[in-house]
Design an enzyme around this catalytic site. Structure first.
Site: not given
Length: 817
Positions: A226, A257, A528, A541, A644
């Site tokens: 950079h 910048y 679930y 989950d 499913e």
């Protein structure tokens, strides 16, 4: 050098010093920090970093890292030199598009508690007098941001850790090996001696991949050059008489910048082609003043950007370059840091790709994690366990490094798909979706359909179409697919789901420990559940089906899958469970067949009885479709009757074709992820990583129904019991936009009586209810149905009302039909 340490930290840059400092604050002792360079100007990225400190990002995690770290730096000193000067920061827009982006960034700042405000050109010039206000459209000022002295901050934290007797630091000490016994680290070998240890933290920055190889792991980052240059002397800057008199200025339109260095003007330039450097090609320092992370400046990449920035700062024209180099920084495949315990080597931790702005917050979070077993802040975006295997290959890391570099200052849409690389993984149904003119997005390396152009016009929503920013990477086809799913049926490709088998004599004990719901259910029962961290925060989950007395199948999202598998393995090892964990993801295709006609379609091809009596909701059965043996789960993520269906990949197209032929007379379509998300939001289903993460507990998210405290202990149970009967400080609520054409996309601030009350966690259009919906965590007093609020979208306050949720089929009758 001592021959034993409780912890060896490899790297004395900002990440290593910050973590040592924060561990010392938590009582750790017997730590050793080693670096191949001189202390504390070690020659890595910390040594040459320009010190720009910003607060506003689209990531809550990164913002909170900075909100903690910047004030810390400002308090730190070494020999009278301060670790940071918090003069604020200025971002300027030179185009209408960038001005809109500054409005969006202002919204992020407000959402995450950052003190910031938009400015006119004249107000911007008042903050930065040397700027030509006629060249800009406007600006954004952030209080509390500023300019840091990275080496000073790192050294100050190191000195504090040493003063407490917590750590020793050794420079000129190169790591040559990391020893292991089985999966566990046992020692670090250096050119100055061998250190026995049970814990190693790699903070080696651009050298991280090389150090990782010593432990047999991949550190997925790419060093990228950079450009940085200092111009001057400039009389106007010299006249200030100080090192820093102005805020750092970001000219995003030109990917640049700027900051003051006394009489010099520093310019950082991202407006050049990516310049990757293979870690093994990083040169060796010739002396203590030589910095291996700096390469020779390439002036051909600077000429045009300099002309552009001179339009904003005319005083730089004709000024000589006093110092210039191409400095290396670390870029990861997704642009986020690499933090936490490595999933494959016990006792090995990482703090890699950490930029100065975030170093203080990273050190604090890692110290918490290493001390108490979890960080206080959700770190899923940075967790080293998050990567799929393909993302750890050299070619992927190189390509994604290039893309991450190019994306530093660009305007990115939240739904914008990954540009490169593409086509790495294809589900078994890819060709069938391609035949439906699918628009594909990338997810977990998979090509997944967002919508299918062949469905255009099959249904018409009772809402105006989206326009402008909200219409990008969106199609009215999503509305059509949504409505057809509700009216008839659709096939959704669920093959990207992570599929993990848990088998063995301790399978039940493990799943009872890691999951919140009751897992001791009959064979064939689907559950679930949530997976929590030890503080009660929501990690993940998933759906789990019991396939046998000692056999469970865990089904989680593609994004969460690698992290979920790593957590299961870690907890199985910690509990001494005799189990076998197997990732089956690539062995099975999966289809969601959902909609009121789903049973009629499935009954037309299945050998088995699929009536409600024979196949109740939340059960799983082996079924035969044509010549294929499949596993069907009667569950739904869209709030409709359906299943499913998991099928071996070699039979996947056979099953698709059977269902397609049987379903077309019933109006069956192929649908994509866009419709899936809009269907789920109006049914009130939470989205992981958006509505659910470890910053919140299940009570706040309205997920108490999947907690089973009476089943015995599980991870997070003790923490939840402490807050179970306490009033909630916040709760997840559903808002409906009051005006039909208004749309928000996520992370917008929500206002009550002119004050920020929360921010949008997820949003989409509920086409069945003709409302645009947004979820947000709000104080309970503001989460009551009927409460009037406002959501700020690109600077405009949109009226919204809290509504009872779910807004569609609140009794859940359709999925149980």
């Amino acid at each position: 050098m001592q021959s034993h340490a409780r912890l060896v930290i490899i790297g004395a840059g900002i990440a290593g010093c910050s973590t040592a400092y924060h561990l010392a604050q938590l009582g750790w002792r017997d730590m050793m920090v080693v670096d191949q360079g001189p202390l504390f100007h070690t020659g890595g990225s910390t040594s040459h970093a320009p010190g720009g400190l910003t607060l506003i990002t689209s990531s809550r995690m990164m913002t909170e890292f900075a909100q903690y770290g910047l004030p810390l730096y400002a308090r730190l000193e070494v020999d009278g030199r301060k670790g940071a000067n918090l003069l604020g920061s200025v971002e300027v827009a030179r185009s209408a598009a960038r001005w809109q982006e500054l409005k969006r960034r202002h919204g992020w700042g407000q959402a995450f508690g950052v003190d910031c405000h938009l400015m006119t050109p004249a107000e911007t010039k008042a903050k930065v007098p040397l700027l030509d206000e006629t060249t800009i459209v406007g600006g954004l000022f952030t209080h509390g941001a500023g300019i840091g002295a990275p080496v000073v901050a790192a050294e100050a934290m190191a000195r504090a850790a040493m003063a407490q007797g917590a750590a020793v630091f050794h420079g000129h000490t190169r790591v040559t090996g990391i020893e292991k016994s089985g999966r566990r680290v046992t020692a670090v070998v250096t050119d100055q001696g061998r250190i026995e240890t049970e814990t190693v933290l790699i903070c080696a920055g651009i050298w991280g991949p090389l150090v990782g190889r010593l432990a047999g792991i991949t550190v997925p980052l790419m060093p990228m050059e950079h450009q940085y240059a200092k111009l001057g002397p400039i009389p106007e800057l010299a006249a200030t008489g100080v090192e820093i008199s102005m805020p750092i200025v970001r000219v995003h339109d030109h990917l640049m910048y700027c900051r003051q260095f006394g009489p010099l003007f520093g310019i950082g330039n991202y407006q050049h082609v990516p310049l990757p450097v293979a870690p093994e090609a990083i040169r060796t320092a010739q002396n203590d003043q030589d910095e291996p992370s700096k390469n020779l400046f390439t002036p051909e990449h600077f000429r045009e950007p300099l002309e552009q920035v001179a339009e904003v700062f005319p005083m730089v024209r004709g000024r000589p370059i006093a110092e210039a180099f191409n400095g290396m920084f670390s870029f990861t495949p997704d642009g986020m840091p690499l933090l936490g315990p490595h999933p494959d080597v016990d006792g090995l931790w990482l703090a890699e790709a950490v930029w100065i702005t975030h170093g203080g917050g990273v050190g604090k979070a890692l110290a918490e994690w290493m001390t108490q077993g979890y960080p206080e802040l959700d770190l899923r975006e940075a967790d080293i366990s998050r990567f799929h295997k393909h993302a750890l290959t050299p070619s992927y890391i190189r390509v994604r490094g290039d893309e991450a570099y190019k994306n530093v200052h660009v305007i990115s849409h939240p739904a914008e798909p990954l540009a490169r690389p593409r086509g790495l993984r294809r589900t078994p149904f890819y060709e069938r979706y391609a035949a439906q003119q699918a628009n594909f997005i990338e997810f977990g390396g998979f090509e997944r359909a967002a919508w299918c152009e062949t469905n255009l016009g099959i249904e018409e929503p009772d809402l105006p179409p989206r326009s402008g920013w909200a219409a990008r990477y969106w199609s009215p086809v999503q509305a059509a697919e949504h409505l057809r799913t509700r009216a008839a049926a659709a096939l959704f490709d669920m093959s990207t789901f992570t599929k993990i088998d848990v088998e063995g004599p301790d399978a039940l004990a493990l799943v009872q420990w890691v999951f919140t719901n009751q897992m001791d259910v009959p064979v064939g029962k689907v559950v679930y559940t949530l997976m929590l961290d030890f503080n009660g925060g929501m990690r993940s989950d998933m759906t789990v089906v019991r396939l046998g007395p000692d056999h469970f199948r865990v089904l989680s999202g593609a994004g969460a899958g690698p992290r979920d598998l790593a957590w299961l393995r870690r907890q199985a090892a910690a509990k001494g469970c005799h189990v076998r964990l197997t990732d089956l993801t690539s062995l099975y295709g999966a289809l969601g067949l959902w909609g009121p006609k789903a049973r009629a379609i499935l009954a037309g091809v299945a050998e088995e009885d699929v009536s409600d009596a024979a196949f109740p909701y939340y059960t799983a059965r082996p079924i035969t479709l044509g010549a294929a043996g499949c596993l069907a789960l009667r569950v739904s993520y869209v709030g409709e009757l359906g299943w499913e269906i998991y099928v071996p990949v070699d039979f996947a197209l056979h099953v698709w074709d059977l269902l397609w032929e049987a379903g077309r007379p019933h109006g069956l379509i192929a649908a994509g992820t866009g419709a899936m998300d809009s269907l789920r939001i109006e049914r009130g289903f939470r989205r992981l990583g958006f509505d659910m993460d470890a910053n919140y507990n299940p009570f706040e998210a309205g997920m108490g129904h999947v907690l089973r405290f009476k089943k015995g202990d599980f991870i997070g149970r003790a923490a939840l019991l402490k807050v179970k009967d306490q009033p909630l400080a916040r709760t997840l609520a559903c808002l409906a936009l009051d005006r039909p054409g208004d749309v928000v996309l996520g992370r917008e601030p929500i206002f009550a009586a002119g004050r920020v009350a929360g921010w949008v966690s997820s949003a989409n259009t509920g086409y069945s209810v003709s409302q645009h919906l947004a979820y947000a965590y709000l104080p309970p007093a503001l989460a009551q149905p009927g409460q009037k609020l406002e959501i700020e979208y690109f600077g405009e306050r949109l009226p919204a009302t809290v509504v009872a949720e779910p807004v569609f089929d609140p009794e859940g009758k359709r999925v149980r039909a």
